[in-house]
Write a protein that holds these residues in place. Structure first.
Motif, short mmCIF file in Angstrom:
data_model
loop_
_atom_site.label_atom_id
_atom_site.label_comp_id
_atom_site.label_asym_id
_atom_site.label_seq_id
_atom_site.Cartn_x
_atom_site.Cartn_y
_atom_site.Cartn_z
N LEU A 11 0.84 -1.20 0.00
CA LEU A 11 0.00 0.00 0.00
C LEU A 11 0.88 1.26 0.00
N ARG A 12 1.88 1.26 0.85
CA ARG A 12 2.79 2.40 0.95
C ARG A 12 3.50 2.64 -0.38
N ALA A 14 2.60 1.63 -3.36
CA ALA A 14 1.64 1.99 -4.40
C ALA A 14 1.32 3.49 -4.37
N HIS A 15 1.46 4.10 -3.19
CA HIS A 15 1.22 5.53 -3.06
C HIS A 15 2.52 6.34 -3.14
N LEU A 17 5.22 6.38 -1.23
CA LEU A 17 5.70 6.95 0.03
C LEU A 17 6.86 6.14 0.60
N SER A 54 -3.80 7.63 6.67
CA SER A 54 -2.92 8.36 5.77
C SER A 54 -3.24 8.07 4.31
N PHE A 55 -4.03 7.05 4.07
CA PHE A 55 -4.46 6.64 2.74
C PHE A 55 -5.98 6.70 2.68
#
Length: 78
Positions: A11-12, A14-15, A17, A54-55
């Motif tokens: 997830l991190r 993919a964004h 970050l 945060s997402f």
């Protein structure tokens, strides 16, 4: 088995970050992000909620199983 660390890392990334950037957004230490992703610790529900806030991801969506393979459409063939 649910791999929270792997899902969080995916997830991190993919964004776009870094662990440090996510930690700043969530208001927690980047060391905690690292430990979670390496499966060295399990996050508390409160910590995981801070991270996911945060997402655009809800806790329920984070824990929902991922579909395996392509989605099935239409009626089954006989």
């Amino acid at each position: 088995m649910l791999d929270i660390g792997r899902k969080l890392q995916d997830l991190r990334e993919a964004h776009g970050l870094s662990q440090r950037a996510l930690a700043r957004r969530a208001g927690i230490s980047n060391a905690l992000i690292s430990l979670i992703e390496k499966e060295k610790t399990s996050p508390s529900v409160a910590s995981l909620k801070k991270i996911l806030d945060s997402f655009p991801v809800e806790l329920s969506d984070f824990f929902a199983p991922r579909p395996e393979g392509p989605p099935k459409t239409g009626a089954p063939r006989e």
